[in-house]
Design an enzyme around this catalytic site. Structure first.
Site, PDB file in Angstrom:
ATOM      1  N   ARG A 197     -10.212  -0.215  14.750  1.00  0.00           N
ATOM      2  CA  ARG A 197     -10.371   0.235  13.310  1.00  0.00           C
ATOM      3  C   ARG A 197     -11.359  -0.350  12.590  1.00  0.00           C
ATOM      4  O   ARG A 197     -12.412  -0.441  13.094  1.00  0.00           O
ATOM      5  CB  ARG A 197      -8.869   0.249  12.762  1.00  0.00           C
ATOM      6  CG  ARG A 197      -8.733   1.301  11.856  1.00  0.00           C
ATOM      7  CD  ARG A 197      -7.156   1.522  11.458  1.00  0.00           C
ATOM      8  NE  ARG A 197      -6.613   0.088  10.752  1.00  0.00           N
ATOM      9  CZ  ARG A 197      -5.405   0.190  10.298  1.00  0.00           C
ATOM     10  NH1 ARG A 197      -4.682   1.269  10.305  1.00  0.00           N
ATOM     11  NH2 ARG A 197      -5.001  -0.919   9.861  1.00  0.00           N
TER      12      ARG A 197
ATOM     13  N   LYS B  41       0.782  -1.082  -0.170  1.00  0.00           N
ATOM     14  CA  LYS B  41      -0.034  -0.081  -0.039  1.00  0.00           C
ATOM     15  C   LYS B  41       0.881   1.188   0.007  1.00  0.00           C
ATOM     16  O   LYS B  41       2.065   1.040   0.456  1.00  0.00           O
ATOM     17  CB  LYS B  41      -0.994   0.017   1.268  1.00  0.00           C
ATOM     18  CG  LYS B  41       0.023  -0.003   2.437  1.00  0.00           C
ATOM     19  CD  LYS B  41      -0.951  -0.292   3.683  1.00  0.00           C
ATOM     20  CE  LYS B  41      -0.364  -0.317   4.948  1.00  0.00           C
ATOM     21  NZ  LYS B  41      -0.882  -0.789   6.269  1.00  0.00           N
TER      22      LYS B  41
ATOM     23  N   TYR C 184      16.685  30.882   4.950  1.00  0.00           N
ATOM     24  CA  TYR C 184      15.399  31.826   5.584  1.00  0.00           C
ATOM     25  C   TYR C 184      15.496  31.891   7.076  1.00  0.00           C
ATOM     26  O   TYR C 184      15.680  30.916   7.757  1.00  0.00           O
ATOM     27  CB  TYR C 184      13.998  31.038   5.048  1.00  0.00           C
ATOM     28  CG  TYR C 184      13.571  31.000   3.709  1.00  0.00           C
ATOM     29  CD1 TYR C 184      13.817  32.144   2.863  1.00  0.00           C
ATOM     30  CD2 TYR C 184      13.395  29.920   3.023  1.00  0.00           C
ATOM     31  CE1 TYR C 184      13.154  32.182   1.552  1.00  0.00           C
ATOM     32  CE2 TYR C 184      13.033  29.807   1.690  1.00  0.00           C
ATOM     33  CZ  TYR C 184      13.255  31.067   1.167  1.00  0.00           C
ATOM     34  OH  TYR C 184      12.956  30.807  -0.320  1.00  0.00           O
TER      35      TYR C 184
ATOM     36  N   MET D 181      12.243  24.490   0.387  1.00  0.00           N
ATOM     37  CA  MET D 181      11.185  23.795  -0.440  1.00  0.00           C
ATOM     38  C   MET D 181      12.046  22.874  -1.329  1.00  0.00           C
ATOM     39  O   MET D 181      11.705  21.771  -1.599  1.00  0.00           O
ATOM     40  CB  MET D 181      10.247  24.604  -1.266  1.00  0.00           C
ATOM     41  CG  MET D 181       9.058  23.630  -2.000  1.00  0.00           C
ATOM     42  SD  MET D 181       7.938  24.783  -2.971  1.00  0.00           S
ATOM     43  CE  MET D 181       7.066  25.722  -1.576  1.00  0.00           C
TER      44      MET D 181
END
Ligand SMILES: *Cc1c(COP(=O)(O)O)cnc(C)c1O
Length: 395
Positions: free
Chosen positions: A158, A57, A287, A335
């Protein structure tokens, strides 16, 4: 000019063209040999009639579902587990024929259609869902019955019907047209814990559910309970199949389960140095100028950032490997790029490969190290790498 040193061999079935790969600023390297070896090691823990479901998955925990599925099926896994219908369709479209269990809940007409069409196997969690499946398959005039898997909740809270209603639920599904019960399963909440108490309770509840089903004169089909941790810690939990995710990717669910086998991490995260400069003492970096150079230093810019999945919370805390040596990351991770203090590596060049996760010589930085620094689990780290990073299979 980019450095072509440290070039791993591309896997034969790699679709990625070599030139494109050399020009990558950052990528995820998938060691298919290690993957295959991990599956063999896991297989060696299982009795011959216990099946191994590889849980692929979330794009095989970020490793690339199709390549991983093909490799594990050649190495001793016989089932695949995914979370969603589109994940399963991706595997079928790639030509994979192995049985695929959808571990998540499915209900809609569109999902049921796709399950029938692509020969996927759904998890049934409630009587209502079983009715919807049965009625929908009749309504669309599907000719065969479909294999379904009964999910019991033994303590995870769950998906699944409460274990105490297992008998009723199984009986109902048995009577419904179009559905054939292929397995009954449950999921453990604490198999990676040092304290076995809850796991023992869940195991007992699973046994009670099986006893209930037998008391109704129903022969139990395939039974399964174990994730990676349970597979490693107790053969009594293996039943007819184990559902293994993390361990096939070469990581251990917990420190106390690490000694068992010699798993090798399959994923390495790499990027290239794109720019090198010398900065004077007192110069701020990135930054917010969270880092101020205490002395003159050599700074390297690397072409990977938080948009690729390097968590920004590692800013100023993480290290990377260059030429087999640990180097500190400095300033805020941005980023698309991050900066390193490479003062200790005088011969560093632009284009040089940086290992963010992986091994170089004796040094290794693992997803477990990041998880510990970030107060999370290695599963989340692996799933965090974005699709901007190509997955490159190596052998
Ligand atoms: C994800 C998942 C697994 C695999 O868990 P690991 O701890 O990664 O081995 C097994 N079973 C179910 C139901 C899951 O959702």
């Amino acid at each position: 000019m980019l450095s072509r040193k440290q070039t791993p061999r591309l896997a034969e079935n790699q679709q990625c063209d070599t030139y494109a790969w050399f020009s990558q600023r950052a990528w995820v390297e998938i060691d298919l040999g290690a993957l295959s070896d991990n599956v063999h090691q896991l297989r060696s823990l299982l009795s011959p009639h216990t099946e191994l479901m590889a849980v692929v998955k979330a794009d095989a925990y970020g490793h690339g579902a199709v390549t991983v599925a093909q490799t594990v099926l050649q190495s001793g896994a016989s089932w695949l587990g995914v979370a969603t219908v589109p994940e399963a369709i991706q595997l079928r479209e790639a030509g994979i024929k192995a049985p695929i269990l959808i571990l998540g809940a499915t209900h809609t007409l569109e999902q049921i259609h796709a399950i029938a069409h692509w020969k996927l196997q759904p998890t049934l969690c409630t009587p209502k869902q079983a009715l919807i499946f049965s009625e929908t398959l009749e309504a669309i005039k599907f000719t065969d019955s479909i294999p379904v898997h009964i999910k019991l909740d033994t303590g995870m809270s769950r998906l699944g019907t409460n274990w105490q209603q297992a008998g009723e639920f199984v009986q109902l599904v048995q009577r419904l047209p179009m559905l054939e019960i292929k397995s009954i399963y449950s999921h453990l909440a604490t198999a990676d814990s040092l304290d076995p108490q809850v796991m023992i309770q869940q195991h007992q509840r699973f046994e009670e559910a099986i006893a209930q089903i037998k008391a109704l004169g129903i022969k139990p089909p395939c039974l399964h309970l174990a994730n990676s941790a349970a597979t490693l810690c107790d053969p009594a939990l293996h039943y007819d199949m184990v559902r293994v995710g993390l361990a096939i990717y070469g990581l251990s669910p917990a420190v106390h389960l690490r000694s068992h086998l010699d798993f090798k991490p399959v994923l390495q995260l790499k990027a290239r140095v794109t720019h090198i400069k010398t900065i004077a003492a007192g110069t701020g970096v990135s930054y917010g100028h969270r880092f101020i150079a205490p002395h003159e230093m050599r700074l390297a810019v690397v072409g990977i950032g938080y948009a690729d999945g390097v968590p920004r919370n590692l800013s100023g805390k993480m290290q990377v490997l260059i030429q087999g040596r640990r180097v500190p990351q400095i300033g805020a991770i941005t980023m698309d790029q991050l900066m390193l203090d490479v003062s200790t590596i005088p011969n560093i060049q632009e284009g040089e490969i940086v290992t963010l996760l992986g091994q170089e010589g004796k040094e290794e930085i693992s997803a477990d190290d990041w998880a510990e620094q970030l107060n999370t689990i290695s599963w989340e780290i692996l799933c965090g790498f974005k699709h901007r990073l190509p997955r490159v299979g190596v052998i």
